[in-house]
Design an enzyme around this catalytic site. Sequence first.
Site, PDB file in Angstrom:
ATOM      1  N   HIS A   1      43.320  -3.847 -73.755  1.00  0.00           N
ATOM      2  CA  HIS A   1      44.759  -3.614 -73.916  1.00  0.00           C
ATOM      3  C   HIS A   1      45.245  -3.971 -75.316  1.00  0.00           C
ATOM      4  CE1 HIS A   1      45.635  -3.632 -69.274  1.00  0.00           C
ATOM      5  NE2 HIS A   1      44.702  -2.779 -69.635  1.00  0.00           N
TER       6      HIS A   1
ATOM      7  N   ASP B   1      41.552  -6.195 -70.019  1.00  0.00           N
ATOM      8  CA  ASP B   1      42.936  -6.566 -70.338  1.00  0.00           C
ATOM      9  C   ASP B   1      43.029  -6.789 -71.848  1.00  0.00           C
ATOM     10  OD1 ASP B   1      45.597  -7.764 -70.252  1.00  0.00           O
ATOM     11  OD2 ASP B   1      45.281  -7.987 -68.111  1.00  0.00           O
TER      12      ASP B   1
END
Length: 400
Positions: free
Chosen positions: A249, A226
């Site tokens: 991310h 993430d």
Amino acid sequence: MPKPTRKADFSLLVLYLIFTCSLFISTSSKSTSYNVLDFGAKPDGRTDCTNAFLSAWKSACGSAKPAGIHVPQGRFLIGRAVTFRGQCANHAISMTIRGTIVAPSQYTFAGNALHWLTFDQVTGLSIHGGVLDAQGSFLWNCKFKATTNCPIGAATLGFTNSEHISVTGLTSLNSQLFHILINGCHNVKMHGVKLMADGNSPNTDGIHVQFSTDVTILKPRIRTGDDCISVGPGTINLWIEDVACGPGHGISIGSLGWNLNEAGVKNVTVIKATFSKTQNGFRIKSWGRPSRGFAQGVHFENATMTDVQNPILIDQNYCPFRNGCPNQASGVKISDVSYKDIHGTSATQIAIKFDCSSQQPCERITLEDVKLTYKNHTPQALCNHAGGSTFGIVQPQSCF
Ligand SMILES: *[C@@H]1O[C@H](CO)[C@@H](O)[C@H](O)[C@H]1NC(C)=O
Ligand SMILES: *[C@@H]1O[C@H](CO)[C@@H](O)[C@H](O)[C@H]1NC(C)=O
């Protein structure tokens, strides 16, 4: 002639000896060290060392003098969520970890706790080295099978309501959820942390900061599933320097603006970052909901992007699953955001996207010396409700 010189040499030597001895005595009387082995910890990876670690913490925390906690080489199982709590009798606890602290493979080990290892209400703590292995893959596998009811899981390491914290050279492997969470803290320095989890692992953010002031993150190396670093409400004076991110991310401010009365984000600097095959580079996102939150004074500088899907992104219409936010405008005000010296490749046609709120347009965005390509061509920039200016060469051409 030589005699007086020798005499002078001799008295210097005596002075030197007195000086070093007194130094030695003063340092040895200045701090006390506690080894977890002396409290019953076993470096075998099977014996639960939770109570040994808690006892070592109790001694160090209760010490009137600065105290050290020593975790030698080996694998130390900590079988449940534990909190190392202040306030302590001294403000200088130094924890040196040579080995690995490992969680059980049973993924329910943390119960409903937010973090596996928590430091709460501590003033003055430094952690050196160490590997934390939360064995998160057991929980990820549960989550991958959509049919099973899996717990949310716990972040690996949490600092809450604490100040004057330093973490150097720590490694976190396979967190269940976030690797490190900094919440309600003041003056936190992280230097050279390595955070690793599978690129597909769910919600394994690297470092999440919220409701905290004066946080510095230097040289983190992050490969995770993430956000490499995520910044929540109430973050003020955050400095991030020399980040390697990917897979992951990217670096994200947000999601902001879920709540109506929400603390803002102010004065965030990210200098020198490399993103490799990440979902985003620099992202700011807010929910499409009414809110009094804001992000003000954000500076992104010196980044290299390699195959990044959204190198530069502001998304104020964040509403996954159209749950609690569809067709509403975000109340979050985004202003004074600068992007400087950003180069590399976008993995999609739209390399710059400022999708701001119709109710609170973005103001004073600046782009300076930005050069991004997409498949060796010039990509596109897209603006909604975004105002700003450009300096130097900006490619794709801005859409202000
Ligand atoms: C912004 O934050 C940095 C540390 O990240 C600090 O040095 C600087 O003084 C802050 N600026 C303001 C205006 O508070
Ligand atoms: C940005 O990167 C360039 C090249 O790597 C370097 O010379 C420069 O000092 C960097 N600037 C900052 C502010 O780190």
